[in-house]
Scaffold this active site. Sequence first.
Site, PDB file in Angstrom:
ATOM      1  N   THR A 191       1.296  -5.868   0.084  1.00 47.18           N
ATOM      2  CA  THR A 191       2.336  -4.989  -0.469  1.00 47.18           C
ATOM      3  C   THR A 191       3.196  -4.381   0.622  1.00 47.18           C
ATOM      4  O   THR A 191       4.364  -4.072   0.405  1.00 47.18           O
ATOM      5  CB  THR A 191       1.661  -3.877  -1.310  1.00 47.18           C
ATOM      6  OG1 THR A 191       1.040  -4.503  -2.428  1.00 47.18           O
ATOM      7  CG2 THR A 191       2.639  -2.851  -1.816  1.00 47.18           C
ATOM      8  N   SER A 251      -3.241 -10.421  -0.857  1.00 50.70           N
ATOM      9  CA  SER A 251      -4.611 -10.523  -0.333  1.00 50.70           C
ATOM     10  C   SER A 251      -5.672 -10.712  -1.412  1.00 50.70           C
ATOM     11  O   SER A 251      -6.830 -10.985  -1.095  1.00 50.70           O
ATOM     12  CB  SER A 251      -4.953  -9.333   0.557  1.00 50.70           C
ATOM     13  OG  SER A 251      -5.337  -8.212  -0.191  1.00 50.70           O
ATOM     14  N   THR A 271      -3.848  -4.467   0.504  1.00 53.36           N
ATOM     15  CA  THR A 271      -4.944  -3.491   0.380  1.00 53.36           C
ATOM     16  C   THR A 271      -6.150  -4.058  -0.379  1.00 53.36           C
ATOM     17  O   THR A 271      -7.259  -3.572  -0.229  1.00 53.36           O
ATOM     18  CB  THR A 271      -4.472  -2.218  -0.368  1.00 53.36           C
ATOM     19  OG1 THR A 271      -4.050  -2.576  -1.684  1.00 53.36           O
ATOM     20  CG2 THR A 271      -3.361  -1.508   0.379  1.00 53.36           C
ATOM     21  N   ASP A 272      -5.910  -5.089  -1.211  1.00 52.73           N
ATOM     22  CA  ASP A 272      -6.962  -5.506  -2.145  1.00 52.73           C
ATOM     23  C   ASP A 272      -8.232  -6.014  -1.468  1.00 52.73           C
ATOM     24  O   ASP A 272      -9.339  -5.757  -1.953  1.00 52.73           O
ATOM     25  CB  ASP A 272      -6.421  -6.556  -3.117  1.00 52.73           C
ATOM     26  CG  ASP A 272      -5.527  -5.931  -4.187  1.00 52.73           C
ATOM     27  OD1 ASP A 272      -5.568  -4.692  -4.343  1.00 52.73           O
ATOM     28  OD2 ASP A 272      -4.798  -6.668  -4.861  1.00 52.73           O
TER      29      ASP A 272
HETATM   30  C1  SIN Z   1      -2.422  -7.318  -1.719  1.00 56.18           C
HETATM   31  O1  SIN Z   1      -3.578  -6.931  -1.571  1.00 56.18           O
HETATM   32  O2  SIN Z   1      -1.912  -8.201  -1.017  1.00 56.18           O
HETATM   33  C2  SIN Z   1      -1.563  -6.743  -2.803  1.00 56.18           C
HETATM   34  C3  SIN Z   1      -1.888  -5.335  -3.114  1.00 56.18           C
HETATM   35  C4  SIN Z   1      -1.640  -4.404  -1.968  1.00 56.18           C
HETATM   36  O3  SIN Z   1      -1.374  -4.761  -0.832  1.00 56.18           O
HETATM   37  O4  SIN Z   1      -1.729  -3.170  -2.251  1.00 56.18           O
END
Ligand code: SIN
Length: 332
Positions: A16, A62, A95-96
Amino acid sequence: MASTGSKVVILGTGGTIAGTAASATDSIGYRAASLGVEAVVAAVPALQGQALECLQVAQTDSKDMDAAVWQALGRALAQQLARAEVAGVVITHGTDTLEETAYFLHRVLAPRKPVVLTAAMRPATALMADGPQNLLDAVTLARDAAWCGVQAVLGGRVYGPLDLRKRHGWQLDAFGSGDAGLLGLVQDGVPRRFRDLRAAPPHAAAARLLSQDERDWPVVDIVSSHAGARGAVIDALVAAGAMGLVIAGTGNGSLHQALAQAAERARAAGVAVVRASRCLDGGVVGAPAGALPSYGALTPWQARIELMLDLMSGGVPDVVPGAVPDPGLRPR
Ligand code: SIN
């Protein structure tokens, strides 16, 4: 290699932090991994003129993280850390699965220079995007030899690779640090350290994991124990070629009896089975007679990585002890 240089390398993997939406007020309906790492860095005025290099290792949401990206990232990171002029490395990530990548890099490289993962909950196009400040804080830490090892910084909070937990699906303040607490804070560009990272050498199988074709990595799956759990899930994974299984148990790692019976069938077929806890904090404590082994405090996702590495060193962990140097990580 310890740090002598002043350059920071930023490895982009997507997420993100590199996401874009059609509108600045949209922080949900965006596309992750749309901007290249150069563009992500260019959006932070305070980074302009700093000694930085950018390298796009992957461009992924991710949630889709896989062995191929982990291997490419591990190799790129090892290469950059070996350069004398590089003080530290920043990794922009989603973040995932941030906590999984942090643990993976910690166990595979155990770097002696700063390796700082960062991410964002809002896309780069958001009215108040969090990525730019997170990236700035990450570069600050990566330049400072006092912060060697793998860590993550988000919202000014610094998390260790064993302790990072994504605990909220969409709030800006989405991360926690388990029972251990934060490594420190970064406030207005000034880091404050609360405790040191526990130093540990890389896993004995780390070099093989990075050099071997990633399609040959041991297949380890995660199953969750829950009301109405069915042993058929485990039987199906074994039939599909699982070499190891982590069962995310309830509470202190207890298993639904249907899973416990299927776990015994899996072990009889030569599959390594460990238990963990589906609770966010606490891990598994104790080893009652007859219980499956566990990796103690490790989360199911961390245990999956550890079991993959143990299998690569040639041992079913509770039968053939491997060479895990940190007693806190041995299955008990
Ligand atoms: C991801 O994990 O690539 C998408 C969600 C995020 O980064 O918050």
